[in-house]
Design a protein around this motif. Structure first.
Motif, PDB file in Angstrom:
ATOM      1  N   TYR A 109       3.779  -5.477   6.696  1.00 19.33           N
ATOM      2  CA  TYR A 109       4.358  -6.815   6.846  1.00 19.33           C
ATOM      3  C   TYR A 109       4.207  -7.614   5.554  1.00 19.33           C
ATOM      4  O   TYR A 109       5.152  -8.233   5.069  1.00 19.33           O
ATOM      5  N   GLY A 464      12.075 -10.097   6.626  1.00 20.30           N
ATOM      6  CA  GLY A 464      11.164  -9.439   7.553  1.00 20.30           C
ATOM      7  C   GLY A 464      11.866  -8.568   8.567  1.00 20.30           C
ATOM      8  O   GLY A 464      13.073  -8.369   8.525  1.00 20.30           O
ATOM      9  N   GLU A 467      10.639  -3.344   9.982  1.00 17.79           N
ATOM     10  CA  GLU A 467       9.921  -2.323  10.743  1.00 17.79           C
ATOM     11  C   GLU A 467      10.695  -1.877  11.981  1.00 17.79           C
ATOM     12  O   GLU A 467      10.453  -0.792  12.512  1.00 17.79           O
ATOM     13  N   PRO A 540       0.904 -11.556  11.957  1.00 18.90           N
ATOM     14  CA  PRO A 540       2.294 -11.470  12.412  1.00 18.90           C
ATOM     15  C   PRO A 540       2.401 -11.481  13.939  1.00 18.90           C
ATOM     16  O   PRO A 540       1.685 -10.773  14.637  1.00 18.90           O
ATOM     17  N   ARG A 543       4.446  -7.508  16.044  1.00 24.54           N
ATOM     18  CA  ARG A 543       3.532  -6.565  15.447  1.00 24.54           C
ATOM     19  C   ARG A 543       4.040  -5.126  15.491  1.00 24.54           C
ATOM     20  O   ARG A 543       4.593  -4.687  16.492  1.00 24.54           O
ATOM     21  N   THR A 544       3.824  -4.407  14.391  1.00 19.37           N
ATOM     22  CA  THR A 544       4.149  -2.990  14.339  1.00 19.37           C
ATOM     23  C   THR A 544       3.081  -2.188  15.063  1.00 19.37           C
ATOM     24  O   THR A 544       1.892  -2.313  14.777  1.00 19.37           O
TER      25      THR A 544
END
Length: 818
Positions: A109, A464, A467, A540, A543-544
């Motif tokens: 991120y 952003g 991902e 963040p 979230r990943t």
């Protein structure tokens, strides 16, 4: 707008037209308000897909907001790109393989933000509305101008109404004063591509009024030049340009022309406005036009186009023919009232106090269908459709691809609106070059990778969210659905297969080297929009985390659909084994300790139930991977929704309730979609225009729910899979005991000419047409005791109905109390 169809699709549409023409002509469907708009969000909307208007309805001081689908302010004067993230991705994947998900997510991120920022100047770090988050090249939607109409007061005003005829898009403001009844009518013509209005006194009194076009205050002078307005006896000409050019040689802009025909009166120009005195009737003709190059502005070109409009009545007649045919292809009735006239404030107040009434649901269906038709032009509807009155729209007014634009087009395929779906299909196809750039720069991959959100000018994954890899696949779902409904093999070959092939290429590269010891892929980066696990920290919000269920479903749907397409077209046998090997290594869906479908399939990631998004049930809708034929996952999906409902669903966004409506219908639990509609009704999601807000209490004008509610109500009546029609899966019969749905399209080239039910008699009548010979299974949560009709049989698979090509088949379904 080019419409690309083959004869099979045209035949299916023609079949629908024959059906609608065979019935008696329906009457107009009217939405009526008894007071002028209190705020711009209450304005009644009309549009031809490209141009739009919002009518406030003040009798003496009218403000009509002029909109256009391409009015988006370019926010930066740079040619932007996505950063090269391949090195960082390789780094964080190694961290993820070791289980360092928190650290890997934070690194990814942060690195993307840093690298992305290098591509933009200092001025990029300012967002409209004064919020301290980066603009990063984001364009934002905006209104065009105000058309002001000021009329002379003649005593006290009474008997006021403003209404929109949903059947043809005509808006009428009507009132009475000392000189009798006045009416101000207007529509946005599909045939003449202009807004046409008429002012008249029904008793013959002379008309005196003034007209002007005013700029909408609040724009940023750094982004847009002060508009120039020229007024003369031939009309009012408004034009302006954007300051930021992006990569263009010269700025874009837009211009507006209004011409006024004062029949029997005089026209005077004074103080930058046009004054009409003593007219018998006044007709206004207006064009709002986007300029891809500002130098192309031409008052003459707009004037010639308006001069070609012969009259209000003739233009309305030609427009009515086009709009009405679109609108009336599908019908939905829950009452036996002869007239479909809905009084907005009364319906909303009653629903807020008592929950949705049948009339309320009828109105929601009609307005949603009307709004989809009216806001689909060269582009599909964005967050606010084609309307709005703010220079600071929430989320820039963007196309948001993880729920919003997806809901906006959800009624198009089954609702027999191929013209509206073409707006969507051609828009998606315009994004392909940007998706290739995303895949290459972010992941070093071939094929297509979409973005979370963007404007119509590009599809780059900026600001952003790089991902999330599921965007292209989710957007492709409605291409897949279109073929499943039409059986159009030309569409399949030329438009579905190329899209799916490129998404498959991306995932083939993206997943390479990510096999774990168990033989399954570790999908990383992975995002479940827009949620985060409950056991992961970090700044963040989005979230990943590995193995999001939605991404498993999207990848599976893409690859399975591509294999099926290859088999139908008898092509590329050599690719099928490659695709199947990827499918075999996808992680299975996981059922968590609560018995619910887990939002992340990885066992180390914990669910966060209290959230507005529901993407972990993608395999239920828009996918069909989870259905009654997969009972364990089917039941686990019901528990997953129950957990969302128990926890409050975060900020209670309308789109979350809409997806639950779809899920509830497909999971055959009527209480779930009813909860969605009950929430919309009781928590003030509806403006008096019957357009919805994003959150309760009229927070943020947003059309997600407006546009998707017809699709949800349709699926509550009929949910189709290949070879299966599921009857009344989401209708709560105790609250909606009778109803009729007509003209809906189902999978495998079936038209549901009619589905009507009467719970008092425990009876369902279905009239079906198919463009091919086939048999379908009737599936239902109802306890079916018998089905009567030609071609009916009962076998091990259930009740089977034989449909002969192009022949009407009528069946009577009888069921018992449960």
């Amino acid at each position: 707008m080019a419409i690309i169809m083959n004869f099979k699709v045209l035949g299916l549409i023609f079949l629908g037209l024959l059906i609608s023409c065979s019935a008696s002509k329906p009457k107009d469907v009217l939405l009526i308000s008894k007071e002028p708009a209190q705020k711009w969000q209450d304005g009644l909307v009309a549009g031809n897909g490209i141009q739009g208007i919002m009518v406030m309805g003040d009798p003496l001081n009218e403000s009509i907001i002029l909109n256009h689908e391409r009015l988006w302010v370019p926010a930066q004067d740079v040619a932007f790109d996505v950063p090269d993230m391949t090195r960082v991705v390789d780094e964080v994947r190694e961290m993820a393989k070791k289980g360092d998900f928190d650290q890997a997510g934070t690194r990814l991120y942060t690195a993307f933000g840093e690298e992305n920022a290098k591509l933009f100047p200092e001025t990029a770090f300012k967002r409209i509305g004064g919020k301290q988050s980066p603009r990063f090249g984001m364009n934002y939607v905006h209104p065009g101008a105000y058309l002001k109409i000021n009329m002379t007061k003649n005593g006290e005003i009474s008997d006021y109404t403003r209404s929109v005829n949903l059947s043809n898009g005509e808006i009428t403001v009507r009132w009475k004063d000392d000189k009798g009844f006045w009416s101000r009518n207007g529509f946005v013509s599909r045939s003449d591509d202009a807004t046409i209005m008429k002012i008249k006194n029904e008793s013959g009194a002379k008309i005196s009024c003034t007209f002007s076009i005013n700029e909408v205050p609040g724009y940023d002078i750094k982004d847009i030049n002060k508009p120039q307005i020229v007024v003369d006896v031939d009309g009012i000409y408004f034009h302006t340009s954007y300051k930021n050019k992006y990569w263009l040689d010269e700025p874009e802009g837009y211009h507006i022309l209004t011409k006024i025909d004062a029949q029997g009166g005089t026209v005077i120009v004074e103080d930058n406005q046009i004054i009409v005195e003593g007219a018998d009737e006044v007709v206004l003709k207006t064009i709002t036009d986007f300029l891809p190059k500002y130098s192309l502005k031409s008052r003459t070109a707009l004037s010639d186009k308006l001069d070609a409009v012969l009259s209000y009545d003739k233009s309305l007649l030609s427009h009515d023919k086009i709009h009405r045919e679109l609108f009336e292809r599908v019908g939905f009735r829950l009452t036996d009232h002869e007239n479909q006239t809905y009084y907005s404030e009364e319906l909303i107040e009653n629903a807020k106090n008592n929950g949705p009434s049948p009339e309320f649901l009828e109105a929601i269906f009609a307005v949603g269908r009307y709004a989809l038709i009216s806001s689909s032009g060269e582009l599909p509807p964005s967050l606010m459709g084609i309307w709005g009155n703010t220079w600071e729209p929430a989320w820039w007014g963007h196309y948001t691809n993880d729920s919003n634009v997806n809901l906006a087009v959800s009624h198009g395929n089954t609702g027999n609106l191929p013209e509206m779906m073409e707006s969507y299909f051609s828009w998606v196809e315009s994004l392909y070059p940007y998706w290739e750039r995303n895949a290459e720069r972010l992941y070093g991959a071939r094929g297509y990778m979409g973005a979370i959100a963007h404007d119509w000018r590009h599809g780059l994954a900026i600001a952003g969210w790089h991902e999330w890899t599921g965007s292209a696949g989710w957007l492709a779902a409605y291409f897949i659905e279109n073929y499943a409904i039409t059986n159009d093999e030309i569409f399949l070959k030329n438009r579905v297969v190329p899209l799916l092939e490129n998404i498959a290429l991306f995932y083939e590269d993206f997943l390479q080297g990510m096999e774990g010891d168990d033989g399954y892929y570790l999908i990383y980066p992975s995002v479940s929009p827009e949620n985060r696990p409950s056991n992961m920290g970090g700044i963040p919000e989005f979230r990943t985390a590995p193995n999001a269920a939605s991404e498993i479903a999207i990848i599976r749907q893409t690859l399975v659909s591509l294999i099926e397409a290859y088999e139908v077209l008898n092509i590329k046998d050599e690719r099928i084994a490659v695709l199947q090997s990827i499918i075999n290594k996808l992680p299975p869906y996981r059922i968590n300790k609560d018995g619910a479908i887990a939002e992340w399939s990885h066992p180390d990631i914990a669910d966060n139930y209290n959230h507005r998004h529901n993407s972990h049930l993608y395999a239920v809708y828009p996918g069909i991977d989870i259905n009654p034929a997969t009972p364990e996952l089917y039941d686990a999906s019901k528990i997953a929704i129950k957990k969302r409902l128990e926890t409050g669903q975060g900020d209670r966004s309308a789109h979350g309730f809409m997806y639950q409506g779809f899920f509830g219908a497909r999971l055959q639990d009527p209480s779930i979609p009813w909860n969605s509609f009950n929430t919309i009704a009781k928590e003030s999601f509806l403006f008096s225009s019957f357009i919805t807000s994003h959150n309760p209490n009229h927070k943020v004008y947003n059309l997600d729910a407006t546009l998707s509610m017809p699709a949800i109500l349709s699926e509550m009546c009929v949910y189709s899979r290949l070879g299966v029609l599921n009857i009344l899966p989401g209708i709560p019969l105790d609250k909606i005991p009778t109803g009729k749905l007509t003209g809906l399209l189902a999978r495998n080239a079936i038209v549901v000419d009619e589905l009507s039910w009467n719970d008092l008699d425990k009876q369902v009548i279905m009239k079906l047409r198919s463009s091919i010979d086939q048999s379908v299974i009737i599936e239902s949560r109802l306890d079916i005791s018998n089905i009567k009709g030609n071609g009916v049989s009962l076998n091990e698979a259930g009740w089977s109905i034989k449909l002969d090509k192009n022949k009407l088949t009528t069946i009577e379904i009888l069921y018992l109390n449960k």
